[in-house]
Design an enzyme around this catalytic site. Structure first.
Site, PDB file in Angstrom:
ATOM      1  N   CYS A  84       0.813  -1.220   0.000  1.00 45.81           N
ATOM      2  CA  CYS A  84       0.000   0.000   0.000  1.00 45.81           C
ATOM      3  C   CYS A  84       0.848   1.274   0.000  1.00 45.81           C
ATOM      4  O   CYS A  84       0.322   2.368  -0.143  1.00 45.81           O
ATOM      5  CB  CYS A  84      -0.931  -0.002   1.205  1.00 45.81           C
ATOM      6  SG  CYS A  84      -1.800  -1.554   1.385  1.00 45.81           S
ATOM      7  N   CYS A 207     -12.840  -0.274   8.743  1.00 43.84           N
ATOM      8  CA  CYS A 207     -11.995  -0.621   7.591  1.00 43.84           C
ATOM      9  C   CYS A 207     -12.169   0.387   6.470  1.00 43.84           C
ATOM     10  O   CYS A 207     -13.280   0.841   6.197  1.00 43.84           O
ATOM     11  CB  CYS A 207     -12.385  -1.997   7.039  1.00 43.84           C
ATOM     12  SG  CYS A 207     -12.424  -3.301   8.279  1.00 43.84           S
ATOM     13  N   LYS A 328      -9.904   5.932   4.908  1.00 43.41           N
ATOM     14  CA  LYS A 328     -11.202   5.485   5.400  1.00 43.41           C
ATOM     15  C   LYS A 328     -12.360   6.053   4.586  1.00 43.41           C
ATOM     16  O   LYS A 328     -13.281   5.315   4.227  1.00 43.41           O
ATOM     17  CB  LYS A 328     -11.329   5.897   6.877  1.00 43.41           C
ATOM     18  CG  LYS A 328     -12.636   5.532   7.532  1.00 43.41           C
ATOM     19  CD  LYS A 328     -12.718   4.035   7.771  1.00 43.41           C
ATOM     20  CE  LYS A 328     -14.114   3.631   8.207  1.00 43.41           C
ATOM     21  NZ  LYS A 328     -15.083   3.565   7.105  1.00 43.41           N
ATOM     22  N   HIS A 332      -9.032   4.073  -0.867  1.00 40.47           N
ATOM     23  CA  HIS A 332      -7.669   3.539  -0.815  1.00 40.47           C
ATOM     24  C   HIS A 332      -7.357   2.694  -2.051  1.00 40.47           C
ATOM     25  O   HIS A 332      -7.268   1.472  -1.979  1.00 40.47           O
ATOM     26  CB  HIS A 332      -7.507   2.723   0.480  1.00 40.47           C
ATOM     27  CG  HIS A 332      -6.135   2.182   0.723  1.00 40.47           C
ATOM     28  ND1 HIS A 332      -4.983   2.766   0.224  1.00 40.47           N
ATOM     29  CD2 HIS A 332      -5.723   1.100   1.434  1.00 40.47           C
ATOM     30  CE1 HIS A 332      -3.932   2.054   0.606  1.00 40.47           C
ATOM     31  NE2 HIS A 332      -4.351   1.039   1.337  1.00 40.47           N
TER      32      HIS A 332
END
Ligand code: ZN
Lengths: 384, 127
Positions: A84, A207, A328, A332
């Site tokens: 990431c 998540c 969030k 992402h």
């Protein structure tokens, strides 16, 4: 070493798209070049982040693929993969190339496409960033990794699920002020606490979502940047790694790579945590934001949960964290995230962030974490 | 040329028979989980295999309810980082312990898990 500045930024809307990751990057890159006021012909290299292109798009060699779709096929280009944190790793290497005097103008960015496959499929591909022999066969997932961290943090520091929920509520409140965010609706603590468990103690609303999107920034040497309207200077950029296996990590309540990368970046910049006005950090899960605020030195170890609950990290608080909405709420798209965080900090330091502007922000920080906490990058930025 | 003390393949072959294996550095005494070429503490290459008891306690755990495709039929299932008695830690799947009984500090014991594809992975059950 020469000074390096960011002179242009571009980000697509994050969320569901019906375009390839290369097309998403190209849109962001064109916006970044326009913002910088430099022609594509001035770009001397492309440093690119993409993670699961091989799995979701059957596409490797994504660096030249992105350059071709953008229309600059002849520049040298390299794809970075640090899970990431990929486009933040790309960013750091571009900074070093300009600082070393090799190039004057470099395009940095990244993109990801995952919403074209099912959640079970993307959950599997993201798990490829944990160990294939020791951990994947156990059914470990990314929420699972951060759930183990959350449980250790709760045990050691008394962090609560309500404190984690406060992070989600704050980032959704910020995301509602960001027209590029995947989620632009505020949520309540009750909604977070009542959402279904994904990996106890993390629930769905702890998540970040799966996202498609692209981001790009234009870096330039001081000589080129001086001609630009509002250069934002790179004050420091550092990377650190840690053990891949969760079993090899000595204290699951901490992320040592964050602590090491932050220490190196602060040292390069000659500043400390109290000099930072605005932060974009890696809140892939709510607990990740809490642990990151501690690792970056914004709060004492163990104090991150209480700080979030007290509102110290919200817009108008002591140290605003993730004014963009963070991973969030903003979303992402993993290959794009590092570059998108830089774009937000540059926008903040130019005082161009509109309703989510952190008033008077002069220094900013970006923090990006790769996968199972084995990669972290931290960069620091300042305006004239 | 020296052979690695314990390869991943050798570890899982031993594990299949019920035996967890660590490696100890002959130079500084560091205990680690294989495979590692150099000692992370002193960078020597003097590993000796060490048989572990398989007894440990849960350092952290989670119950996974959204799984990768290959594990979708298993949900909900628990994984835990287990701190072994000898001082090293390893991730394992929890078996034969009710999910509501799981707690940090709970004593567990190693047991090999044989997958449908006949591969071995690390499991922990009641002592
Ligand atoms: Zn040693």
């Amino acid at each position: 070493m020469r000074r390096v500045a960011v002179i242009g930024v571009g980000v697509t809307k994050f969320g569901l798209h019906d375009r390839t990751s290369a097309e998403l990057f190209a849109e962001a890159a064109r916006d970044a070049l326009t913002d910088a006021g430099v022609s594509a012909g001035a770009v001397q290299a492309l440093y690119y982040g993409n993670v699961v292109g091989g799995e979701t798009e059957h596409q490797l060699h994504t660096g030249p693929q992105a350059a071709s779709v953008l229309g600059i096929p002849s520049v040298p280009t390299t794809r970075f993969e640090t899970a990431c944190a990929s486009s933040h790793a790309a960013f750091r290497h571009a900074v070093m190339e300009i600082a070393a005097g090799v190039s004057d103008v470099i395009l940095v960015g990244g993109a990801e496409r995952v919403l074209n496959v099912s959640t079970a499929e993307s959950t599997e591909y993201f798990a490829y960033a944990s160990d294939a022999v020791w951990e994947q066969p156990l059914g470990l997932t990314f929420p699972g990794v951060f759930a183990l961290i959350a449980r250790a943090h709760m045990q050691k520091h008394g962090t609560t699920e309500a404190q984690m929920a406060a992070v989600a509520v704050k980032n959704h409140r910020h995301g509602a002020l960001n027209p590029k965010a995947q989620f632009q609706k505020p949520i309540t603590i009750e909604q977070v606490l009542k959402s279904a468990y994904v990996a106890d103690p993390l629930k769905l609303f702890d998540c970040c979502p799966f996202s498609d999107g692209g981001a790009a920034v234009v870096l330039a040497s001081e000589e080129v940047a001086r001609k630009h309207r509002k250069p934002v200077w790179v004050l420091g950029s550092a990377a650190a790694s840690d053990w891949m296996l969760l079993g090899d990590k000595r204290d699951l309540s901490r992320v040592p790579a964050t602590e090491r990368a932050a220490a190196a970046a602060y040292r390069q910049a000659g500043i400390g945590p109290s000099d930072v006005d605005v932060v974009e950090l890696h809140d892939c899960f709510t607990i990740a934001e809490i642990v990151a605020t501690e690792g970056l030195g914004l709060f004492e170890p163990g104090a991150g949960g209480r700080a979030a609950e007290k509102g110290l990290t919200g817009l108008g608080g002591e140290i605003p964290v993730n004014p963009s909405g963070g991973l969030k709420a903003k979303g992402h798209p993993i290959g794009a995230t590092g570059a998108a965080q830089v774009a937000e900090i540059v926008t903040q330091l130019r005082s161009e962030a509109g309703p989510r502007q952190v008033e008077g922000a002069r220094k900013g920080l970006t923090h990006t974490l790769g996968g199972n906490t084995a990669t972290v990058l931290v960069s620091l930025f300042g305006r004239d | 040329m020296t052979e690695p003390a314990v390869t991943a393949r050798a570890f899982f072959e031993k594990a299949r028979g019920g035996q967890l294996t660590a490696i100890r550095c002959g130079s500084c005494g560091e205990l680690a989980m294989p495979p590692k070429e150099l000692c992370p503490n002193c960078h020597a290459h003097q590993w000796q295999p060490v048989a572990l008891t398989g007894d440990g306690t849960i350092a952290s755990f989670t119950v996974i309810r959204v799984a990768p495709r290959a594990h979708a039929a298993d949900v909900p299932y628990a994984v835990a980082v287990v701190r072994l008695k000898e001082g090293v830690s390893v991730l394992g799947r929890i078996v034969d312990i009710p999910l509501e009984k799981l707690a940090i500090g709970l004593a567990v014991r190693f047991r090999p898990l044989i997958g449908k594809d006949l591969t071995t992975s690390v499991g922990f059950g009641p002592t």
